[in-house]
Design an enzyme around this catalytic site. Sequence first.
Site, mmCIF file in Angstrom:
data_model
loop_
_atom_site.group_PDB
_atom_site.id
_atom_site.type_symbol
_atom_site.label_atom_id
_atom_site.label_comp_id
_atom_site.label_asym_id
_atom_site.label_seq_id
_atom_site.Cartn_x
_atom_site.Cartn_y
_atom_site.Cartn_z
ATOM 1 N N CYS A 91 0.794 -1.234 0.000
ATOM 2 C CA CYS A 91 0.000 0.000 0.000
ATOM 3 C C CYS A 91 0.822 1.278 0.000
ATOM 4 O O CYS A 91 0.294 2.347 -0.295
ATOM 5 C CB CYS A 91 -0.951 0.010 1.194
ATOM 6 N N HIS A 358 -9.056 3.508 -2.065
ATOM 7 C CA HIS A 358 -7.626 3.245 -1.901
ATOM 8 C C HIS A 358 -7.108 2.474 -3.115
ATOM 9 O O HIS A 358 -7.085 1.239 -3.123
ATOM 10 C CB HIS A 358 -7.456 2.437 -0.608
ATOM 11 N N CYS A 388 0.017 2.423 6.433
ATOM 12 C CA CYS A 388 0.249 1.061 6.907
ATOM 13 C C CYS A 388 0.451 0.166 5.688
ATOM 14 O O CYS A 388 0.051 0.507 4.573
ATOM 15 C CB CYS A 388 -0.905 0.574 7.766
#
Length: 402
Positions: A91, A358, A388
Amino acid sequence: MTEAYIFDHVRTPRGRGKKDGSLHEVPPTRLAAHTLSAIRDRNGLDTKTIDDIIFGCVDPVMEAGAVIPRGAAFEAGFDYTAPGIQVSRFCASGLDAVNLAAAKVAQGADDIVIAGGVESMSRVGMGMAGGAWPVDPSVAIPAFFMPQGVSADLIATKYGFTRDDVDAYAVESQKRSAHSWEQGYFKNSVIPIKDVNGLTILDRDEHMRPGTDMQSLASLQPSFQMMGEMGGFDAVAIQAHPDVEKINYVHHAGNSSGIVDGAAAVLIGSKAGGESMGIKPRARIRAFANIGSEPALMLTGPVDVTAKLLKRAGMTIADIDLFELNEAFAAVVLRYMQAFDIPHDKINVNGGAIALGHPLGATGAMILGTVLDELERRGLQTALVTLCIGAGMGTATIIERV
């Protein structure tokens, strides 16, 4: 060392990551090409002077493989001398692309780099790249592998966040995102995506649900309880954290990040590089860091990497005007705020991925641009951007306006 500056940034709108999403018809290379074209045209770049193009992509397979930024540069009409490289740190890939660009500039290897990321989640599904982490016992067992949603619920349980807490955070994310669009806060950075006929496909984030309230979220069932209880991941979580007797499942689709398509690009360079093209810097990259974090909790890496980064930069939490933390799950942000006693009015002030979505490989570059715009709008100086990361990691970057 040479200072690395941010000259400009753009992003696409985020389209729903499903077959009925507005950006489903746009291949990931073309999505990335839109951002490259916009960065070039807005800044009058001579693409012969681009030293590198670094893009994050979490699932670089099938049509998302084969070094997307190189293909996107061809499609955008860049000079053939502009190379490209594709990176992944799950991510944080988009933010790591920016940090790698900054490192190359700081070292004196490059003068102008375009960094960013892309993910077309409606076309290349999450996890399509595979890997040993979830399936190979020699990796999964020492990593305490479990689905990220179970880890998010472990965080909520361990640090005392209730269903009302995470839902209230999600409602506020929706309100802030809607307000930001209504007030035009994104208008200078979000580029419309057009089809081959020049017709606009999407010019606004389409994952938002501005009408979300506590009552509507209360009707949603926890998303990860069955896989935790039936899949045996409860036992993994409790083995790693024996102080937890039972997982309290509180996360669902409404308080977790949305699956979307999107791309972003950030123009990074040296002072000399900017001067050669007649463009002025908007901010400098003051410091960045990466860290591995406890793998069962998995998503608390932003806490660990922020502590590391602040120490390295000789700064404290009080030195940061705004924080931007990817809203992978509501408990991730609540734990971060709890750990550093950060007031909610200083973090994710324009909403976040719970409302907006996202797009894995692009999000880090997107939120960096979002907080830069907000620093300028408020007349503030410093921001810390962090995400994260799967398998227990964290990435963070401090930027400072110039």
